[in-house]
Write a protein that holds these residues in place. Sequence first.
Motif, PDB file in Angstrom:
ATOM      1  N   PHE A   3      39.256  37.570 -85.255  1.00 28.07           N
ATOM      2  CA  PHE A   3      39.575  36.602 -86.303  1.00 28.07           C
ATOM      3  C   PHE A   3      38.703  36.812 -87.543  1.00 28.07           C
ATOM      4  O   PHE A   3      39.189  36.692 -88.678  1.00 28.07           O
ATOM      5  CB  PHE A   3      39.390  35.172 -85.774  1.00 28.07           C
ATOM      6  CG  PHE A   3      39.615  34.118 -86.829  1.00 28.07           C
ATOM      7  CD1 PHE A   3      40.898  33.743 -87.198  1.00 28.07           C
ATOM      8  CD2 PHE A   3      38.532  33.529 -87.483  1.00 28.07           C
ATOM      9  CE1 PHE A   3      41.109  32.785 -88.190  1.00 28.07           C
ATOM     10  CE2 PHE A   3      38.733  32.575 -88.465  1.00 28.07           C
ATOM     11  CZ  PHE A   3      40.025  32.204 -88.815  1.00 28.07           C
ATOM     12  N   ILE A   4      37.424  37.115 -87.354  1.00 26.32           N
ATOM     13  CA  ILE A   4      36.519  37.293 -88.489  1.00 26.32           C
ATOM     14  C   ILE A   4      36.985  38.444 -89.371  1.00 26.32           C
ATOM     15  O   ILE A   4      37.005  38.338 -90.610  1.00 26.32           O
ATOM     16  CB  ILE A   4      35.073  37.551 -88.002  1.00 26.32           C
ATOM     17  CG1 ILE A   4      34.541  36.323 -87.250  1.00 26.32           C
ATOM     18  CG2 ILE A   4      34.166  37.894 -89.183  1.00 26.32           C
ATOM     19  CD1 ILE A   4      34.453  35.073 -88.095  1.00 26.32           C
ATOM     20  N   GLN A   5      37.384  39.543 -88.766  1.00 23.33           N
ATOM     21  CA  GLN A   5      37.854  40.694 -89.532  1.00 23.33           C
ATOM     22  C   GLN A   5      39.151  40.363 -90.269  1.00 23.33           C
ATOM     23  O   GLN A   5      39.310  40.697 -91.450  1.00 23.33           O
ATOM     24  CB  GLN A   5      38.064  41.905 -88.621  1.00 23.33           C
ATOM     25  CG  GLN A   5      38.419  43.174 -89.390  1.00 23.33           C
ATOM     26  CD  GLN A   5      38.571  44.382 -88.493  1.00 23.33           C
ATOM     27  OE1 GLN A   5      38.418  44.293 -87.273  1.00 23.33           O
ATOM     28  NE2 GLN A   5      38.872  45.534 -89.076  1.00 23.33           N
ATOM     29  N   VAL A   6      40.082  39.707 -89.583  1.00 24.18           N
ATOM     30  CA  VAL A   6      41.355  39.312 -90.206  1.00 24.18           C
ATOM     31  C   VAL A   6      41.101  38.398 -91.394  1.00 24.18           C
ATOM     32  O   VAL A   6      41.631  38.613 -92.492  1.00 24.18           O
ATOM     33  CB  VAL A   6      42.269  38.614 -89.174  1.00 24.18           C
ATOM     34  CG1 VAL A   6      43.469  37.973 -89.869  1.00 24.18           C
ATOM     35  CG2 VAL A   6      42.740  39.602 -88.123  1.00 24.18           C
ATOM     36  N   LEU A  11      41.111  37.406 -97.020  1.00 19.96           N
ATOM     37  CA  LEU A  11      40.485  36.664 -98.115  1.00 19.96           C
ATOM     38  C   LEU A  11      40.099  37.616 -99.246  1.00 19.96           C
ATOM     39  O   LEU A  11      40.336  37.343-100.432  1.00 19.96           O
ATOM     40  CB  LEU A  11      39.245  35.937 -97.599  1.00 19.96           C
ATOM     41  CG  LEU A  11      38.502  35.039 -98.595  1.00 19.96           C
ATOM     42  CD1 LEU A  11      39.356  33.844 -98.986  1.00 19.96           C
ATOM     43  CD2 LEU A  11      37.175  34.574 -97.996  1.00 19.96           C
ATOM     44  N   LEU A  12      39.541  38.754 -98.868  1.00 20.22           N
ATOM     45  CA  LEU A  12      39.125  39.751 -99.856  1.00 20.22           C
ATOM     46  C   LEU A  12      40.320  40.292-100.634  1.00 20.22           C
ATOM     47  O   LEU A  12      40.271  40.439-101.862  1.00 20.22           O
ATOM     48  CB  LEU A  12      38.404  40.892 -99.135  1.00 20.22           C
ATOM     49  CG  LEU A  12      37.492  41.788 -99.968  1.00 20.22           C
ATOM     50  CD1 LEU A  12      36.371  40.975-100.608  1.00 20.22           C
ATOM     51  CD2 LEU A  12      36.910  42.889 -99.093  1.00 20.22           C
ATOM     52  N   SER A  24      41.395  47.609-103.773  1.00 14.62           N
ATOM     53  CA  SER A  24      41.353  48.798-102.907  1.00 14.62           C
ATOM     54  C   SER A  24      39.911  49.189-102.594  1.00 14.62           C
ATOM     55  O   SER A  24      39.591  49.560-101.457  1.00 14.62           O
ATOM     56  CB  SER A  24      42.095  49.971-103.556  1.00 14.62           C
ATOM     57  OG  SER A  24      41.486  50.349-104.777  1.00 14.62           O
ATOM     58  N   ALA A  25      39.037  49.096-103.593  1.00 14.79           N
ATOM     59  CA  ALA A  25      37.629  49.437-103.375  1.00 14.79           C
ATOM     60  C   ALA A  25      37.013  48.534-102.312  1.00 14.79           C
ATOM     61  O   ALA A  25      36.336  49.013-101.395  1.00 14.79           O
ATOM     62  CB  ALA A  25      36.855  49.308-104.685  1.00 14.79           C
ATOM     63  N   HIS A  26      37.252  47.237-102.423  1.00 16.43           N
ATOM     64  CA  HIS A  26      36.649  46.302-101.475  1.00 16.43           C
ATOM     65  C   HIS A  26      37.227  46.468-100.070  1.00 16.43           C
ATOM     66  O   HIS A  26      36.502  46.351 -99.078  1.00 16.43           O
ATOM     67  CB  HIS A  26      36.836  44.866-101.968  1.00 16.43           C
ATOM     68  CG  HIS A  26      35.966  44.521-103.133  1.00 16.43           C
ATOM     69  ND1 HIS A  26      36.246  44.917-104.417  1.00 16.43           N
ATOM     70  CD2 HIS A  26      34.796  43.816-103.211  1.00 16.43           C
ATOM     71  CE1 HIS A  26      35.308  44.471-105.234  1.00 16.43           C
ATOM     72  NE2 HIS A  26      34.421  43.808-104.539  1.00 16.43           N
ATOM     73  N   PRO A  31      35.131  47.575 -94.364  1.00 10.63           N
ATOM     74  CA  PRO A  31      35.096  48.140 -93.003  1.00 10.63           C
ATOM     75  C   PRO A  31      33.998  49.186 -92.821  1.00 10.63           C
ATOM     76  O   PRO A  31      33.424  49.288 -91.726  1.00 10.63           O
ATOM     77  CB  PRO A  31      36.485  48.769 -92.846  1.00 10.63           C
ATOM     78  CG  PRO A  31      37.351  48.023 -93.803  1.00 10.63           C
ATOM     79  CD  PRO A  31      36.469  47.731 -94.980  1.00 10.63           C
ATOM     80  N   ILE A  32      33.683  49.955 -93.888  1.00  4.11           N
ATOM     81  CA  ILE A  32      32.618  50.958 -93.783  1.00  4.11           C
ATOM     82  C   ILE A  32      31.273  50.273 -93.601  1.00  4.11           C
ATOM     83  O   ILE A  32      30.489  50.623 -92.708  1.00  4.11           O
ATOM     84  CB  ILE A  32      32.593  51.853 -95.048  1.00  4.11           C
ATOM     85  CG1 ILE A  32      33.856  52.720 -95.117  1.00  4.11           C
ATOM     86  CG2 ILE A  32      31.349  52.741 -95.059  1.00  4.11           C
ATOM     87  CD1 ILE A  32      33.986  53.515 -96.405  1.00  4.11           C
ATOM     88  N   ILE A  33      31.002  49.274 -94.439  1.00  5.05           N
ATOM     89  CA  ILE A  33      29.709  48.578 -94.397  1.00  5.05           C
ATOM     90  C   ILE A  33      29.573  47.758 -93.112  1.00  5.05           C
ATOM     91  O   ILE A  33      28.505  47.711 -92.498  1.00  5.05           O
ATOM     92  CB  ILE A  33      29.551  47.682 -95.639  1.00  5.05           C
ATOM     93  CG1 ILE A  33      29.458  48.554 -96.906  1.00  5.05           C
ATOM     94  CG2 ILE A  33      28.309  46.791 -95.521  1.00  5.05           C
ATOM     95  CD1 ILE A  33      29.503  47.781 -98.209  1.00  5.05           C
TER      96      ILE A  33
END
Length: 265
Positions: A3-6, A11-12, A24-26, A31-33
């Motif tokens: 849920f946190i990732q979704v 939201l982003l 697109s940058a965010h 996911p990388i960070i």
Amino acid sequence: MDFIQVFALALLQGLTEFLPISSSAHLILLPIIANWQDQGLAFDVAVHVGTLTAVVFYFRSTLKKLTADWFTSVATQKNVGDSRLAWAVLFGTIPVGLAGLLMGDWIETALRSPIVIAITTIGFGLLLGYADWQGKRVRSEQSLNWQDVLFIGVAQAVALIPGTSRSGITITAGLMLGLTREAAARFSFLLSIPVILLAGGLKTIELVQSPLRIDWAALVSGALFSAISAYICIFLFLKMLDRIGMWPFVIYRLVLGGFLLWLFL
């Protein structure tokens, strides 16, 4: 996806799709960070549906008039009401459509890196600040001629490069042409509708052709969260734009770009 990732990604997407800071940058960087697994094609489609729903609902009255005037213009073969603006939105979409078809795959593979994102975030952020500082800010979006629309359309095609920001560079182009901040933002948002439709349509075709298992709960949640956040973002951005200007976003881009250079160089 938990849920946190979704929630975070939706939201982003909703917030950054229409702010001049690059969605697109965010979506590449988070996911990388956070060391998350890539969210996948199906989720990308869902959050695009959410942002598309938000912008269409927000501009529903404008779009209804644009559509009616456009059909009348086609039938009578002359400008009617806001038909000129409707044609401008369609015409302004052609450059990014062509660029996406010709170079989309190469851009996705060759330019999808944190260093590229850092450079474009800083460079186009400075350009946005310059345009906001030097722009005359006297014209409305109804005053755009075909050369103006082509200029903004080509600028939008450049936004295929991650970190550029589609809304950021189209607002920059509008300010350079003398549009008011609100007019530049409104035209940018209207211009986003066919672009999101095209991008979402292509991703949907890829999704239908792929054998991926679909997590419907994540998709529905992602679409809902991105739609709500995008609508709130559009409302607040247009309401506060003349008061705050573009410099808060320029400063954010400079800080983000500098942080990325420090992190990945």
